[in-house]
Design a protein around this motif. Structure first.
Motif, PDB file in Angstrom:
ATOM      1  N   GLY A   1      -0.093   6.223  -7.804  1.00  0.00           N
ATOM      2  CA  GLY A   1       0.030   7.669  -7.969  1.00  0.00           C
ATOM      3  C   GLY A   1      -1.034   8.410  -7.198  1.00  0.00           C
ATOM      4  O   GLY A   1      -1.837   7.812  -6.475  1.00  0.00           O
ATOM      5  N   GLU A   2      -0.980   9.709  -7.327  1.00  0.00           N
ATOM      6  CA  GLU A   2      -1.939  10.572  -6.644  1.00  0.00           C
ATOM      7  C   GLU A   2      -2.937  11.087  -7.670  1.00  0.00           C
ATOM      8  O   GLU A   2      -2.553  11.632  -8.706  1.00  0.00           O
ATOM      9  CB  GLU A   2      -1.175  11.735  -5.987  1.00  0.00           C
ATOM     10  N   LEU A   3      -4.228  10.847  -7.407  1.00  0.00           N
ATOM     11  CA  LEU A   3      -5.281  11.429  -8.236  1.00  0.00           C
ATOM     12  C   LEU A   3      -5.528  12.835  -7.721  1.00  0.00           C
ATOM     13  O   LEU A   3      -5.784  13.035  -6.534  1.00  0.00           O
ATOM     14  CB  LEU A   3      -6.572  10.620  -8.117  1.00  0.00           C
TER      15      LEU A   3
ATOM     16  N   SER B   1      -8.393   2.320  -4.443  1.00  0.00           N
ATOM     17  CA  SER B   1      -8.130   3.493  -3.619  1.00  0.00           C
ATOM     18  C   SER B   1      -7.035   3.092  -2.639  1.00  0.00           C
ATOM     19  O   SER B   1      -6.389   2.060  -2.803  1.00  0.00           O
ATOM     20  CB  SER B   1      -9.406   3.925  -2.894  1.00  0.00           C
ATOM     21  N   ARG B   2      -6.834   3.863  -1.595  1.00  0.00           N
ATOM     22  CA  ARG B   2      -5.712   3.570  -0.707  1.00  0.00           C
ATOM     23  C   ARG B   2      -5.812   2.179  -0.075  1.00  0.00           C
ATOM     24  O   ARG B   2      -4.807   1.514   0.122  1.00  0.00           O
ATOM     25  CB  ARG B   2      -5.658   4.622   0.387  1.00  0.00           C
ATOM     26  N   ASN B   3      -7.044   1.749   0.242  1.00  0.00           N
ATOM     27  CA  ASN B   3      -7.206   0.500   0.983  1.00  0.00           C
ATOM     28  C   ASN B   3      -8.105  -0.532   0.333  1.00  0.00           C
ATOM     29  O   ASN B   3      -8.269  -1.616   0.891  1.00  0.00           O
ATOM     30  CB  ASN B   3      -7.751   0.795   2.383  1.00  0.00           C
TER      31      ASN B   3
ATOM     32  N   ARG C   1       0.839  -1.204   0.000  1.00  0.00           N
ATOM     33  CA  ARG C   1       0.000   0.000   0.000  1.00  0.00           C
ATOM     34  C   ARG C   1       0.870   1.248   0.000  1.00  0.00           C
ATOM     35  O   ARG C   1       2.011   1.211   0.447  1.00  0.00           O
ATOM     36  CB  ARG C   1      -0.900   0.008   1.234  1.00  0.00           C
ATOM     37  N   THR C   2       0.316   2.332  -0.500  1.00  0.00           N
ATOM     38  CA  THR C   2       1.081   3.579  -0.526  1.00  0.00           C
ATOM     39  C   THR C   2       1.136   4.156   0.881  1.00  0.00           C
ATOM     40  O   THR C   2       0.148   4.132   1.605  1.00  0.00           O
ATOM     41  CB  THR C   2       0.447   4.608  -1.473  1.00  0.00           C
ATOM     42  N   ASP C   3       2.292   4.648   1.251  1.00  0.00           N
ATOM     43  CA  ASP C   3       2.444   5.323   2.534  1.00  0.00           C
ATOM     44  C   ASP C   3       3.817   5.965   2.570  1.00  0.00           C
ATOM     45  O   ASP C   3       4.728   5.540   1.861  1.00  0.00           O
ATOM     46  CB  ASP C   3       2.310   4.325   3.688  1.00  0.00           C
TER      47      ASP C   3
ATOM     48  N   PHE D   1      10.791   8.718   2.303  1.00  0.00           N
ATOM     49  CA  PHE D   1      10.147   9.443   3.405  1.00  0.00           C
ATOM     50  C   PHE D   1       9.592  10.774   2.922  1.00  0.00           C
ATOM     51  O   PHE D   1       9.962  11.259   1.862  1.00  0.00           O
ATOM     52  CB  PHE D   1      11.115   9.630   4.576  1.00  0.00           C
ATOM     53  N   LYS D   2       8.678  11.315   3.715  1.00  0.00           N
ATOM     54  CA  LYS D   2       8.087  12.608   3.370  1.00  0.00           C
ATOM     55  C   LYS D   2       8.566  13.664   4.338  1.00  0.00           C
ATOM     56  O   LYS D   2       8.879  13.364   5.495  1.00  0.00           O
ATOM     57  CB  LYS D   2       6.564  12.528   3.390  1.00  0.00           C
ATOM     58  N   VAL D   3       8.631  14.888   3.838  1.00  0.00           N
ATOM     59  CA  VAL D   3       8.890  16.039   4.688  1.00  0.00           C
ATOM     60  C   VAL D   3       7.735  16.996   4.441  1.00  0.00           C
ATOM     61  O   VAL D   3       7.557  17.506   3.324  1.00  0.00           O
ATOM     62  CB  VAL D   3      10.230  16.725   4.335  1.00  0.00           C
TER      63      VAL D   3
ATOM     64  N   THR E   1      10.676  14.614  -4.963  1.00  0.00           N
ATOM     65  CA  THR E   1       9.453  14.912  -5.712  1.00  0.00           C
ATOM     66  C   THR E   1       8.526  15.756  -4.860  1.00  0.00           C
ATOM     67  O   THR E   1       8.626  15.803  -3.632  1.00  0.00           O
ATOM     68  CB  THR E   1       8.705  13.630  -6.142  1.00  0.00           C
ATOM     69  N   THR E   2       7.612  16.439  -5.530  1.00  0.00           N
ATOM     70  CA  THR E   2       6.618  17.237  -4.823  1.00  0.00           C
ATOM     71  C   THR E   2       5.543  16.314  -4.282  1.00  0.00           C
ATOM     72  O   THR E   2       5.068  15.422  -4.992  1.00  0.00           O
ATOM     73  CB  THR E   2       5.962  18.241  -5.783  1.00  0.00           C
ATOM     74  N   LYS E   3       5.162  16.524  -3.033  1.00  0.00           N
ATOM     75  CA  LYS E   3       4.067  15.754  -2.471  1.00  0.00           C
ATOM     76  C   LYS E   3       2.768  16.430  -2.876  1.00  0.00           C
ATOM     77  O   LYS E   3       2.516  17.585  -2.525  1.00  0.00           O
ATOM     78  CB  LYS E   3       4.180  15.675  -0.946  1.00  0.00           C
TER      79      LYS E   3
END
Ligand code: ATP
Ligand code: MN
Ligand code: MN
Length: 332
Positions: free
Chosen positions: A211-213, A178-180, A132-134, A319-321, A156-158
């Motif tokens: 990806g992100e919709l 979807s995510r889940n 899963r995406t996370d 990781f995300k910032v 990359t841009t979040k």
């Protein structure tokens, strides 16, 4: 048999965690769980809450989980995986029942159930072959900076939309998720995008794209798009169980006419070796606007150019910032 969500159990074993003064690693049944130092001795009884316990709001012993919506989740503390929660039996009223007793009802605990996001669109579970995406927050896993140090990486841009996964199994039809959840083919956004990009024929068997919709009606459409579109951030090959590295990911998307999330920086060679890996530096990189808009970006996502396993995360190094300006002013 339904698992005992909350029960009386025994602390089998306690051990120190290097570098941690206030917590210990405990073993309860088959679980490793982090506990407060001084609260237990080996052999003590405890109240053990399995992951997905939803604690009652209002109980003093549950208050410390308010920020996590009173939910017991898998956590990683000081690099130690903590699954569940062990509290002293003093949280119970009256005498302590025997080991194994299920005390969920007397404590008012229920099992956390994620709400299916798109109600009638849900077709079934998320495919087991695909992660899963996370993304972990850098501040929650500073050890990743040591793991990234010296390696080429990209930023990359979040995007602030909604996660989508498209998976073509080796012998089955395309699934859109979807995510889940996997989603029933129809007019939902994920399937609309799948049709626009002909993903049923474009995706090679065994591959998943994630990806992100983004677009109208999703979050605040901070990119200001006129129609919903997909911005790919991962390509996963389920035959090898690996994500594609940066170069293969970019060429895969180009070959199939897919957009990627914006790549802000590719840092290689000497620049990567001398890169300032301080948290402050990453926090500054996370600031700014979505290009062509006046909207603050949510943040950035950092990954090595070549996929790496992260011992800290127990999965891919990524990781995300989050942009603190976004957190302070924009987040809903
Ligand atoms: P938290 O609870 O900390 O807010 P979360 O589990 O809600 O975290 P997000 O904050 O949404 O998750 O961060 C992870 C998600 O970010 C991914 O699941 C993905 O959908 C999304 N995302 C957006 N842009 C990117 C990107 N460039 N790279 C990777 N993921 C991205
Ligand atoms: Mn998100
Ligand atoms: Mn979030």
């Amino acid at each position: 048999m339904e698992r005992k969500l909350v029960s009386i159990q025994r602390i089998d074993h306690l051990e120190a965690i290097p570098g941690a003064d206030n917590i210990l690693k405990a073993r309860v049944m088959g679980w490793d769980v982090v506990v407060r130092k001084g609260e237990f001795a080996p052999g003590d009884a405890c109240v053990f809450f399995e992951i997905d316990s939803q604690l009652p709001e209002g109980a003093p012993w549950a208050e410390f989980l308010r920020a996590r919506s009173f939910r017991v989740k898998t956590a990683r503390l000081r690099g130690v995986l903590s699954q569940g929660l062990a509290l002293p039996t003093s949280i119970l009223e009256g005498t302590v029942p025997p080991e194994g007793t299920d005390v969920r009802d007397s404590l008012g605990v229920v099992k956390y159930e994620p709400a299916p996001p798109e109600g009638s669109d849900v077709a079934g579970p998320f495919p087991g072959e695909v992660p899963r995406t996370d993304e972990i927050r850098l501040q929650s896993a500073l050890g990743v900076l040591d793991e990234l140090r010296g390696h080429d990486f990209f930023v990359t841009t979040k995007l602030d939309g909604t996660s989508a996964t498209f998976f073509k199994s080796l012998d089955g039809p395309l699934v859109a998720c979807s995510r889940n959840w996997s989603l029933r083919p129809g007019t939902n956004r994920a399937w609309t995008v799948a049709k626009r990009y002909s993903l049923d024929t474009a995706l090679p068997p065994g591959f998943a794209i994630q990806g992100e919709l983004c677009g109208p009606g999703i979050q605040k459409n901070r990119l200001g798009l006129a129609e919903v579109d997909l911005f790919v951030f991962s390509v996963h090959d389920t035959r090898t169980g690996q994500f594609l590295g940066h170069a293969d990911f970019v060429s895969f998307c180009a070959r199939h006419g897919l957009r990627t999330v914006p790549v802000e920086h590719v840092v290689t060679g000497e620049a990567a070796r001398t890169f300032d890996q301080g948290l402050e530096h990453y926090l500054r990189l996370a600031q700014g606007l979505y290009p062509g808009t006046k909207n603050r970006k949510e943040g950035i996502v950092i990954r090595p150019l070549v996929e790496r396993h992260s011992p800290t995360l127990g999965g891919r190094l990524s990781f995300k910032v989050i942009n603190n300006d976004f957190l302070l002013k924009d987040e809903d």
